[in-house]
Scaffold this active site. Structure first.
Site, short mmCIF file in Angstrom:
data_model
loop_
_atom_site.label_atom_id
_atom_site.label_comp_id
_atom_site.label_asym_id
_atom_site.label_seq_id
_atom_site.Cartn_x
_atom_site.Cartn_y
_atom_site.Cartn_z
N ASP A 18 0.87 -1.17 0.00
CA ASP A 18 0.00 0.00 0.00
C ASP A 18 0.91 1.22 0.00
OD1 ASP A 18 -2.39 1.60 0.37
OD2 ASP A 18 -1.82 1.76 2.48
N ASP A 20 -0.05 5.12 0.92
CA ASP A 20 -0.20 6.19 1.91
C ASP A 20 -0.10 5.66 3.33
OD1 ASP A 20 -0.66 7.62 -0.35
OD2 ASP A 20 -2.79 7.96 0.00
N ASP A 192 -1.37 -0.21 6.11
CA ASP A 192 -1.70 0.42 7.40
C ASP A 192 -3.18 0.31 7.72
OD1 ASP A 192 -3.07 3.49 6.98
OD2 ASP A 192 -2.21 2.51 5.23
#
Length: 277
Positions: A18, A20, A192
């Site tokens: 991922d 961001d 996250d």
């Protein structure tokens, strides 16, 4: 940490990241809001709202329902934006805005995976006008991103063709495994957000990075590693090998509008502000 160099007689493997708050310390799209304003794509009020949205995003992000509302709303702001102009703005400001917020720990992992013979794939809900150049900066082999329909006039029509989010990310990972010959049981994934649990479940080595509360609970319940990335660093200072022209990123699912994700988070910010008031 990541094992020995891959045995090339075995099926290929990859590490799926991922973007961001996993590889970079902020929202990739919102980081460009001031540049979009200077380029005439958004007004000053939108800049202020994206600044607030960045704060909200860093504080806790958005859940599934909020992300779905973002997708429904994002077409309004970016409709009519010239795609080439967006790409040029991103290219002109990429190093100044993104290079300083890349996590040192993520850059090290990317280097380790490449050294072990694994492909590195960025899988992001943001758009390829933003994600693809960041992938190239990082030396990623492939990029999966949302894509938006572009009209014959070279502008966004406001229609979303492909949304790289939640289960769709997992589907993209599995499709790449089929087309590229990856053995998912020996692949790695990093995120996250709890919305990426399907992607994490798809590989044999899932990792929670700076996890939100829901993902932390999930990771603890499943005994997934929990990683703490907190040192943003310029690639030129940290990894000279990545400061030279990197390998081209191959786009698995191209182009959204950087505008698209920006629009969604602008909406989310205004929604939160209305709720608070």
């Amino acid at each position: 940490m990541l094992g020995l160099v891959e045995n090339h007689s075995l099926p290929r493997t990859a590490a799926f990241f991922d973007l961001d708050k996993t590889v970079i310390a902020k929202s990739s799209t919102l980081t460009f809001s001031k540049s979009f304003y200077q380029g005439g794509l958004i007004n000053r009020r939108a800049v202020l709202r994206t600044a607030y949205a960045q704060f909200v995003f860093m504080a806790g992000g958005a859940d599934h329902d909020q992300m779905e509302r973002m997708r429904a709303y994002l077409s309004a702001l970016c409709r009519g934006w010239n795609v080439q102009q967006v790409k040029e703005i991103v290219a002109e400001t990429l190093h100044d805005l993104i290079d300083p917020i890349i996590y040192d720990e993520a850059a090290s992992l990317i280097e380790e995976h490449h050294s072990a013979g694994r492909d590195v794939v960025i899988v992001s809900t943001s758009g390829a006008e933003v994600v693809e150049p960041i992938g190239e900066l990082l030396g990623a082999d492939r990029v999966v991103a949302t894509r938006m329909v572009v009209g014959e006039d070279g502008c966004f029509t406001g229609e979303v063709e492909y949304y790289a989010y939640g289960p769709t990310k997992a589907e993209a990972v599995k499709e790449l495994a089929t087309s590229e010959g990856y053995d998912l049981a020996r692949c790695y994934a990093y995120s996250d957000s709890a919305t990426d649990v399907p992607m994490l479940e798809a590989v044999g080595h899932p990792n929670a990075v700076n996890p939100d509360r829901a993902l932390r609970r999930e990771a603890l319940a499943r005994s997934w590693p929990i990683l703490d990335f907190h040192r943003p660093v310029r690639l030129k200072q940290r990894l000279p090998a990545l400061s030279v022209p990197p390998r081209p990123a191959l786009v698995a699912a191209a182009a959204i509008g950087a505008a698209a994700a920006t629009a969604g988070l602008v909406w989310y910010a205004s929604k939160r502000r209305t709720t608070v008031v």
